[in-house]
Design a protein around this motif. Structure first.
Motif, PDB file in Angstrom:
ATOM      1  N   GLU A 701      48.990   4.303  44.206  1.00 25.48           N
ATOM      2  CA  GLU A 701      50.454   4.399  44.072  1.00 25.48           C
ATOM      3  C   GLU A 701      50.935   5.839  44.104  1.00 25.48           C
ATOM      4  O   GLU A 701      52.108   6.111  44.286  1.00 25.48           O
ATOM      5  N   ARG A 702      50.022   6.772  43.906  1.00 23.13           N
ATOM      6  CA  ARG A 702      50.434   8.179  43.909  1.00 23.13           C
ATOM      7  C   ARG A 702      50.565   8.764  45.314  1.00 23.13           C
ATOM      8  O   ARG A 702      51.026   9.875  45.490  1.00 23.13           O
ATOM      9  N   PHE A 703      50.101   8.027  46.303  1.00 24.82           N
ATOM     10  CA  PHE A 703      50.160   8.550  47.675  1.00 24.82           C
ATOM     11  C   PHE A 703      51.395   8.022  48.391  1.00 24.82           C
ATOM     12  O   PHE A 703      51.904   6.950  48.080  1.00 24.82           O
ATOM     13  N   GLY A 704      51.831   8.754  49.379  1.00 24.95           N
ATOM     14  CA  GLY A 704      52.834   8.222  50.286  1.00 24.95           C
ATOM     15  C   GLY A 704      52.179   7.218  51.218  1.00 24.95           C
ATOM     16  O   GLY A 704      50.974   7.244  51.437  1.00 24.95           O
ATOM     17  N   LEU A 705      52.985   6.322  51.762  1.00 27.27           N
ATOM     18  CA  LEU A 705      52.439   5.282  52.628  1.00 27.27           C
ATOM     19  C   LEU A 705      51.766   5.859  53.867  1.00 27.27           C
ATOM     20  O   LEU A 705      50.713   5.391  54.287  1.00 27.27           O
ATOM     21  N   SER A 706      52.381   6.862  54.443  1.00 25.50           N
ATOM     22  CA  SER A 706      51.802   7.429  55.660  1.00 25.50           C
ATOM     23  C   SER A 706      50.455   8.078  55.363  1.00 25.50           C
ATOM     24  O   SER A 706      49.531   8.006  56.172  1.00 25.50           O
ATOM     25  N   GLN A 707      50.376   8.676  54.188  1.00 27.97           N
ATOM     26  CA  GLN A 707      49.122   9.318  53.803  1.00 27.97           C
ATOM     27  C   GLN A 707      48.041   8.258  53.598  1.00 27.97           C
ATOM     28  O   GLN A 707      46.894   8.437  54.031  1.00 27.97           O
ATOM     29  N   LEU A 742      51.297  -1.779  53.429  1.00 26.46           N
ATOM     30  CA  LEU A 742      50.024  -1.482  54.077  1.00 26.46           C
ATOM     31  C   LEU A 742      49.170  -2.725  54.258  1.00 26.46           C
ATOM     32  O   LEU A 742      48.428  -2.841  55.222  1.00 26.46           O
ATOM     33  N   GLU A 743      49.281  -3.647  53.302  1.00 27.99           N
ATOM     34  CA  GLU A 743      48.532  -4.895  53.454  1.00 27.99           C
ATOM     35  C   GLU A 743      48.991  -5.621  54.714  1.00 27.99           C
ATOM     36  O   GLU A 743      48.218  -6.288  55.381  1.00 27.99           O
ATOM     37  N   GLN A 744      50.287  -5.478  55.000  1.00 33.17           N
ATOM     38  CA  GLN A 744      50.845  -6.286  56.084  1.00 33.17           C
ATOM     39  C   GLN A 744      50.879  -5.592  57.441  1.00 33.17           C
ATOM     40  O   GLN A 744      50.982  -6.250  58.454  1.00 33.17           O
ATOM     41  N   SER A 745      50.849  -4.274  57.458  1.00 28.16           N
ATOM     42  CA  SER A 745      51.032  -3.603  58.737  1.00 28.16           C
ATOM     43  C   SER A 745      49.975  -2.539  59.013  1.00 28.16           C
ATOM     44  O   SER A 745      49.491  -1.880  58.095  1.00 28.16           O
ATOM     45  N   GLN A 746      49.635  -2.393  60.282  1.00 29.15           N
ATOM     46  CA  GLN A 746      48.710  -1.346  60.695  1.00 29.15           C
ATOM     47  C   GLN A 746      49.414  -0.375  61.640  1.00 29.15           C
ATOM     48  O   GLN A 746      48.789   0.429  62.304  1.00 29.15           O
ATOM     49  N   ASP A 747      50.738  -0.509  61.693  1.00 28.15           N
ATOM     50  CA  ASP A 747      51.499   0.261  62.666  1.00 28.15           C
ATOM     51  C   ASP A 747      52.080   1.511  62.005  1.00 28.15           C
ATOM     52  O   ASP A 747      52.974   1.437  61.164  1.00 28.15           O
ATOM     53  N   GLY A 748      51.556   2.663  62.381  1.00 34.60           N
ATOM     54  CA  GLY A 748      51.933   3.921  61.746  1.00 34.60           C
ATOM     55  C   GLY A 748      53.420   4.215  61.796  1.00 34.60           C
ATOM     56  O   GLY A 748      53.970   4.796  60.862  1.00 34.60           O
ATOM     57  N   PHE A 749      54.080   3.821  62.881  1.00 33.07           N
ATOM     58  CA  PHE A 749      55.506   4.091  62.989  1.00 33.07           C
ATOM     59  C   PHE A 749      56.301   3.233  62.020  1.00 33.07           C
ATOM     60  O   PHE A 749      57.198   3.705  61.332  1.00 33.07           O
ATOM     61  N   PHE A 750      55.920   1.976  61.960  1.00 29.11           N
ATOM     62  CA  PHE A 750      56.580   1.075  61.014  1.00 29.11           C
ATOM     63  C   PHE A 750      56.356   1.563  59.580  1.00 29.11           C
ATOM     64  O   PHE A 750      57.278   1.617  58.765  1.00 29.11           O
TER      65      PHE A 750
END
Ligand code: ADP
Ligand code: MG
Length: 827
Positions: A701-707, A742-750
């Motif tokens: 939870e401490r990370f950003g999603l993109s990270q 992240l569980e649902q998507s593997q698309d970096g842009f999304f």
């Protein structure tokens, strides 16, 4: 509502009441009489033609001066306003009839003759507010108020008009005291039953004004607090009491709050209404109040009144956006937008105003970017690099795979750029593993084919080395030399590299920041490639560029940022996206787990280890100091090695290790000497171990999603099914929702788009060096659609008027761009 529809009766009534009270500039529910009329005349009815409208604005200016006029002049002005309004009403009716009966002959100009011309009626000097006038010279403001405004950075009329409120309070809800509910924003109108002003018995520095109000069914107590010794003065306290005589009627607005004395209004705005017997309806005027961003010691009222005083000057604003553009993008006129952002008549008009002003904020930024790009292109000439050639063809032949459609498309973009005499300035965005390296190699080969050198710079030694390894294998097949230069390159080797660069016999150099050192000189640098460009500062990038004469520049990033941010940050770059992964990549099974499910995670890890796979365990930076983080990592490492996975070999990698130690740790892992690698975020970029199939992230939870998405990209690089386990001790709904993206998507842009929504642009980019301009109104999250339109419009303008013949537009651009970006673009 101020006046969305002409309200002749109410206006006349306001004039009458003022007259009856002896021209004292009555204080109404929200505005003073003069302010109300100033606002009224500032918005002429739509039916009136431009001549009439000008006269309305003239009247507005006159009422702005009203408080400074002697009583006799006030009387004249009120009389003038009465007949002027009558004439206006008659004119409106005529226009209306003409419109509903278009066959009739238009009326002659006689009404205009009858019109009492404001100028001729009053001997007072003309009050002309111009946009560039200093606020100190605006009669209503004077020195004190101007000084306050200067604290907010507001010096001219223009500054003030463009100082947008951050919000509006809608005091239009009039409520009985008996109906109050905590949490609502309301206005009550009631009679003063008692009024006391005294120094607090507990605190000598605190003075309290206490008013008890009563309306039809109920009573309530209002308090205002004054902090400071100056208020304990008896005389001052008496004078305050005299302002609120018992029996008079008061309107009070504010947020309803629960206290031990019952409900009250928090920091109430209080305004005296006319004498008790008066019909309060008549001057119950204006109720949507702007709220301005303030700074210490600047009273809210000062800004509000000042804005009102200069509002007539909006008539002087010429709209730099031509009608055609406004219509095309559904925008209202600028003067109207400025008026309505301050004092909207309703929520629709506020929205329309906001939309126009947000558009402007984006539009001028984009226009500035495009203009800068154009300027660069005009002044610079670069080497033309061969579009293709034997080298590129040969490379395609030795490549063990087929390029994806996205790779092909981006390569075409690049080769196109390279054939121009203007330097390429292109950013390639692509998810982890999208295959950016191959794309860069094609560009590099084109440069070499044309007889130029190329440089590839990466932010870490690990990454530089990895690029080097891959490039060596390809370049060997093409019989081309390539070298690696980093901080750990031995002196002898370094000298050799320097020499080969200067003679030109070394066509490609890969490396870290070491590339920008003074001693590195190229014979003819034609292309610069910068990987993970956001990890470099502007100066570092520029320094590498300066090693050639206008080399083409290709930047790459695996941390895709949403289009809104890309446009706002790199609007002067061309952007290509590799938005397709090479075939055969498996989705990485991603699960968010709570602390209680840790055993499940360890079971999965053990199963993978037993099958010969490897595992990353990543710890976030938790503490303030890196030292403590290193200790935490060390403790975790020891725990895992000794008590959780004693049968396997665990390695450790953190930021405090020397680069030799880091290399050692990564090599051990790459060669499967260690099966588990415990690491702080240093592995975020670049480690490539296809046998690793599990990425466990602690305190995810401490990370950003993109990270997190970046980290996840470390696994799933081989043929085996891979897993990403997001451990989180947080139970907040927000962080759970975030991780489920992240569980649902593997698309970096999304994912980066969602990251932006959850955390805002500052966090997504890292607050310190985000380089985002400071918008007054625009939101990069909420206003994406407007941004796209603004970009579109800017491109259109550059197409139709590339030298900005529209001088209004040019001036506005210069002004705005400087304000936003702190620099000039046109010179
Ligand atoms: P990134 O975009 O993260 O820099 P890389 O360029 O390192 O990705 O590529 C990731 C891996 O995918 C590399 O091993 C590369 O050789 C491979 N690869 C790249 N393009 C393709 C392709 N079109 N088909 C199959 N594999 C590819
Ligand atoms: Mg890469």
């Amino acid at each position: 509502m101020v006046n969305s529809q002409p309200d002749w009766v109410r206006w006349q009534k306001a004039l009458e009441v003022e007259e009856k009270n002896g021209f004292v500039d009555l204080i109404g529910n929200q505005y003073r009489f003069s302010e109300f009329l100033c606002l009224t005349f500032g918005k002429p009815p739509k039916l009136l033609d431009s001549e009439w409208r000008k006269n309305w604005q003239e009247m507005a200016s006159k009422f702005a001066k009203y408080p400074n006029l002697p009583i006799s002049d006030r009387e004249n002005l009120v009389k003038l306003a009465k007949s002027f309004l009558q004439a206006s009403e008659a004119e409106c009716q005529k226009v209306w009839q003409r419109r509903s009966n278009p066959t009739e002959e238009p009326e002659t100009q006689e009404t205009l003759q009858e019109l009492p011309i404001p100028n001729s009626q009053l001997p007072t000097p003309q009050l002309e507010i111009s946009l560039d006038q200093p606020l100190t010279e605006v009669p209503k403001l004077g020195i004190t108020k101007s000084r306050h405004l200067a604290k907010l950075g507001l010096y001219t009329v223009r500054d003030l008009l463009f100082y947008y409120p951050r919000d509006h309070i809608d005091y239009s809800r009039r409520v009985d005291i008996s109906q109050l509910e905590a949490g609502e924003t309301v206005t009550i109108v009631a009679t003063i039953k008692r009024c006391e002003c005294f120094t607090s018995p507990k605190n000598k520095k605190l003075t309290i004004l206490e008013i008890v109000l009563q309306d039809r069914y109920a009573k309530m107590r209002l308090s205002r607090f004054f902090a400071g010794n100056q208020y304990s003065n008896r005389g001052w306290q008496e004078s305050i009491k005299r302002r609120y005589p018992v029996g008079s009627i008061i309107a009070a607005s504010g947020l309803v709050k629960e206290t031990k004395y019952g409900l009250t209004l928090q920091d109430p705005e209080m305004e005296m209404l006319a004498s008790p017997g008066d019909n309060i309806e008549s001057i119950n005027i204006g109720r949507v109040v702007p709220v301005y961003p303030l700074t210490e010691g600047v009273p809210a009222d000062v800004v509000r009144q000042a804005v009102m005083a200069v509002l007539p000057a909006t008539a002087k604003i010429e709209d730099p956006l031509v009608r055609g553009l406004r219509d095309r993008y559904g925008l209202i006129k600028l003067p109207e937008a400025i008026n309505n952002i301050h004092f909207p008549t309703d929520s629709d008009s506020k929205e329309a105003a906001r939309r126009r002003l947000v558009f402007d904020e984006f539009f001028y930024l984009q226009l500035g970017f495009l203009k800068r790009r154009q300027t660069l292109r005009q002044t610079q000439a670069s080497a033309i690099l061969a579009p293709t050639g034997q080298l590129v063809e040969k490379f395609y032949q030795v490549l063990p795979f087929k390029l994806t459609g996205a790779q092909q498309r981006v390569i075409n973009d690049i080769l196109n750029d390279l054939q121009k005499t203007t330097p390429m300035n292109r950013l390639v965005q692509g998810d982890v593993g999208a295959g950016k390296t191959v794309v860069a190699v094609v560009a590099i080969l084109a440069a070499i084919q044309a007889g130029y050198q190329a440089a590839l710079m990466a932010p870490t030694e690990v990454l530089a080395e990895q690029h080097y390894r891959k490039l060596v294998s390809w370049f060997n097949l093409l019989h081309l030399p390539v070298e690696l230069l980093t901080g750990s390159t031995k002196t002898a080797k370094r000298r050799e590299i320097h020499a080969q660069l200067e003679t030109g016999e070394l066509p490609l150099l890969v490396g870290t920041h070491a590339l920008i050192q003074d001693k590195v000189n190229f014979h003819s640098l034609g292309l610069v490639v910068i990987d993970e460009q956001h990890r470099f500062g502007v100066h570092q990038r520029a320094k590498l560029q300066q090693k050639g004469a206008q080399p083409h520049v290709l930047t790459m990033t695996a941390t895709p940022i949403p289009r809104t941010l890309a446009l706002t940050l790199h609007g002067d770059l061309d952007v290509s996206q590799i938005d397709e992964l090479p075939p055969g990549r498996q989705a990485i099974n991603t699960v968010a787990l709570s602390g209680r499910e840790r055993n499940q995670a360890y079971d999965l890890i053990r199963r993978e280890l037993v099958q010969g796979r490897q595992v990353y365990i990543v710890l976030p930076l938790v503490e303030e100091s890196e030292k403590l983080d290193v200790r935490a990592a060390t403790v975790e490492y020891e725990k895992l090695q000794e008590s959780v996975f004693p049968e396997f070999k665990v390695g450790l990698l953190h930021g405090r290790m020397t680069s030799a130690e880091k290399d050692q740790a990564i090599n051990d892992f790459r060669e499967n000497q260690t099966q588990i690698l415990v690491a702080t975020t240093v592995i975020e970029v670049g480690v490539d171990v296809p046998n690793a199939t599990v990425m466990l992230i602690e305190n995810a939870e401490r990370f950003g999603l993109s990270q997190l998405h970046q980290l996840r990209g470390r696994v799933g690089r081989g043929t085996h099914k891979s897993h990403c386990l997001l451990m989180s001790s947080s139970t907040s709904a927000d962080s759970r929702q975030r991780l489920s993206v992240l569980e649902q998507s593997q698309d970096g842009f999304f994912i980066s788009e969602m990251d932006l929504r959850f955390r805002g642009p500052g966090q997504v980019l890292g607050t310190r060096q985000s380089g985002l301009p400071d918008f007054a109104l625009a939101s990069l999250v909420e206003d994406q659609e407007v941004l796209n339109l603004a970009r579109d419009a800017a491109e259109l303008v550059m197409l139709q008027d590339q030298h900005l013949q529209n001088s209004l537009l040019k001036a506005e651009l210069e002004y705005r761009y400087q304000k936003l970006m702190g620099g000039s673009i046109l010179t």
